[in-house]
Design a protein around this motif. Sequence first.
Motif, PDB file in Angstrom:
ATOM      1  N   LYS A  89       0.829  -1.204   0.000  1.00  0.00           N
ATOM      2  CA  LYS A  89       0.000   0.000   0.000  1.00  0.00           C
ATOM      3  C   LYS A  89       0.867   1.259   0.000  1.00  0.00           C
ATOM      4  O   LYS A  89       0.540   2.264  -0.646  1.00  0.00           O
ATOM      5  CB  LYS A  89      -0.929  -0.021   1.214  1.00  0.00           C
ATOM      6  N   ASP A  92       2.340   1.739  -3.526  1.00  0.00           N
ATOM      7  CA  ASP A  92       1.403   2.201  -4.545  1.00  0.00           C
ATOM      8  C   ASP A  92       1.596   3.681  -4.850  1.00  0.00           C
ATOM      9  O   ASP A  92       1.694   4.091  -6.006  1.00  0.00           O
ATOM     10  CB  ASP A  92      -0.026   1.943  -4.062  1.00  0.00           C
ATOM     11  N   THR A  93       1.673   4.495  -3.811  1.00  0.00           N
ATOM     12  CA  THR A  93       1.843   5.933  -4.003  1.00  0.00           C
ATOM     13  C   THR A  93       3.196   6.265  -4.614  1.00  0.00           C
ATOM     14  O   THR A  93       3.300   7.101  -5.523  1.00  0.00           O
ATOM     15  CB  THR A  93       1.691   6.666  -2.657  1.00  0.00           C
ATOM     16  N   ALA A  96       3.271   5.296  -8.333  1.00  0.00           N
ATOM     17  CA  ALA A  96       2.426   6.199  -9.113  1.00  0.00           C
ATOM     18  C   ALA A  96       3.157   7.506  -9.400  1.00  0.00           C
ATOM     19  O   ALA A  96       3.034   8.081 -10.486  1.00  0.00           O
ATOM     20  CB  ALA A  96       1.118   6.462  -8.379  1.00  0.00           C
ATOM     21  N   GLY A 105      -1.510  -0.096 -10.265  1.00  0.00           N
ATOM     22  CA  GLY A 105      -1.652  -0.945  -9.080  1.00  0.00           C
ATOM     23  C   GLY A 105      -0.758  -2.175  -9.100  1.00  0.00           C
ATOM     24  O   GLY A 105      -0.390  -2.692 -10.154  1.00  0.00           O
ATOM     25  N   TYR A 107       0.082  -6.106  -7.020  1.00  0.00           N
ATOM     26  CA  TYR A 107      -0.485  -7.137  -6.154  1.00  0.00           C
ATOM     27  C   TYR A 107       0.360  -8.393  -6.277  1.00  0.00           C
ATOM     28  O   TYR A 107       1.275  -8.468  -7.125  1.00  0.00           O
ATOM     29  CB  TYR A 107      -1.958  -7.411  -6.479  1.00  0.00           C
ATOM     30  N   TYR A 116      -2.579  -6.937  -2.042  1.00  0.00           N
ATOM     31  CA  TYR A 116      -2.717  -5.930  -3.092  1.00  0.00           C
ATOM     32  C   TYR A 116      -2.521  -4.538  -2.484  1.00  0.00           C
ATOM     33  O   TYR A 116      -2.511  -4.352  -1.273  1.00  0.00           O
ATOM     34  CB  TYR A 116      -4.090  -6.039  -3.767  1.00  0.00           C
ATOM     35  N   SER A 117      -2.396  -3.536  -3.401  1.00  0.00           N
ATOM     36  CA  SER A 117      -2.017  -2.193  -2.946  1.00  0.00           C
ATOM     37  C   SER A 117      -3.207  -1.256  -2.771  1.00  0.00           C
ATOM     38  O   SER A 117      -3.087  -0.218  -2.145  1.00  0.00           O
ATOM     39  CB  SER A 117      -1.042  -1.559  -3.947  1.00  0.00           C
ATOM     40  N   TRP A 118      -4.371  -1.561  -3.362  1.00  0.00           N
ATOM     41  CA  TRP A 118      -5.491  -0.640  -3.257  1.00  0.00           C
ATOM     42  C   TRP A 118      -6.274  -0.838  -1.958  1.00  0.00           C
ATOM     43  O   TRP A 118      -6.014  -1.770  -1.199  1.00  0.00           O
ATOM     44  CB  TRP A 118      -6.407  -0.753  -4.478  1.00  0.00           C
ATOM     45  N   TYR A 179       1.691  -6.659 -11.747  1.00  0.00           N
ATOM     46  CA  TYR A 179       1.803  -5.205 -11.892  1.00  0.00           C
ATOM     47  C   TYR A 179       0.872  -4.790 -13.027  1.00  0.00           C
ATOM     48  O   TYR A 179       1.045  -5.214 -14.169  1.00  0.00           O
ATOM     49  CB  TYR A 179       3.262  -4.889 -12.229  1.00  0.00           C
TER      50      TYR A 179
END
Length: 511
Positions: A89, A92-93, A96, A105, A107, A116-118, A179
């Motif tokens: 998580k 993810d940022t 991005a 995203g 996972y 997963y990252s969301w 990915y």
Amino acid sequence: MGKIKKRNRKKAFIFAAVFLIVNILAIIIVSRRETRAVDASLAACAEETKDRFEEILNGYRHSFHLFTEMLSQEIEHNPNPDDIWNYLKDMDTALAQIEGKTFDGVYMYYKGRYLYSWDTPYSQYEQTGYDATQRPWYKDAAAGGGEVVFTPPYKSYANNYILTTISQMQPDGETVFAYDIRMEDIQTLVARQNFYENQQILIYDENGTVIGSTVPEYLGDNLYGTFAGESTDSSEKFLQFRERLGDSLKELESAEGKAERVSIGGRQYYGCVLGDGGFRFMILAPQGSILKKTAEIWLVPLLVVELLLIYVLASISRGQHNRELREAYVELGQTQKRLEIALSMAQKAAAVDDLTGMMNAKSFRKELLHVLSTLEEEEHGILVMLDGDHFKHINDEYGHNVGDEVIKLTAQMIIGRIRTVDLASRLHGDEFAIFIADTCDYEVARKIMADINFSIAKEAQKRNMPALTLSSGAVVARNGDGYATLFKAADEALYKAKETHNGDFSCAETR
């Protein structure tokens, strides 16, 4: 009198027959040359599209390798699944921010768990009976045996872009990193390809899913009538296109890498399909656009044949009636005029740099000498030589295709910042020259160069491409100055400006 008329009719018939036969033979020979030229041209366009597509995929692979390297190091130091989930998580940022629009995203399947990252609660997956090991990304990774693999692309109709998943089975034979990638760069590539007027370019995978098209509405639809990924109805526009394409798709794919003339919706097209690595690249161009592009292959030879043929027949018919002779001369004159026009067009093309459309070095020298010879005693101008800073680094870092785009952008900015009375040329490589008329003030030249460099940087940022700065050296030109003398003085000034390699300006000593 009747015998003369009969003889003249017979001679006219023979001339017409010879004229027709020679023209038919010429058309056959020229058509074969033109066919080979079309084949080579379309194949080269498809090959260029494929190469640039592969560059984009390599960029996606690079992003994935960055992700796997970071994740592998984290697992080595902290193997707890809950901690890894939190790490995803946080990642993810960061990813991005690094990758921008391409990232969608991350996972994984790790120690029997789907991480997963969301922010979606895991309970939602449990309620649907979600089994990560049965998903395409896991199965494809398992089949890849440790290789980096791409799942079949599909369209996200919620967000209107094409998605694919990059995944890789890890050495333990169970853990899989995945990915999600937005393939918007593919559509950008297609939109920027400009080979022929009214062309169509389609990039699609082995299942027929369109992932790049000059018609954006076709994205995500399927050329084979089945769909990879999410199931949805084809757009009406794409259905009409596929119906018009009909059996032509099979013809093009069966002649892979070669140009074929096909009928699409009653219109004649030349097309070529090139396949590579599970993807295919289709180029379709109207017959008229192709003929315009290859005009130099067939137009000039036909004009020459026509000219020679008319000349020979006119020579043989020299004893005929004056009216017939005058008509032949008129026809010959018309043909000569057409040939002169074709020759003039060829000479104009020879004076232009192919990449940028600017004057080349030869035509610039000719124009500058003419301008210098017409200057009055009190009139002046300034010759400025420009050289790109660190252009080799751009070619080495981004490739020669990007380097060519940088040169074209630079040329556009130079032309856009000078007047119509001034001259501009691409000498060779990343070297340019401009002549600023009606001034001897170096400050004018300095401001123009500052404006050019500022415009290049601004436009390059807008187009998301590397910027090139131009160092420059200037010298005042007067009537009677020699070309070699001026260029030597400007080059010496440029040499001083190049010491910083940062877009500096230098001027020659007052002469």
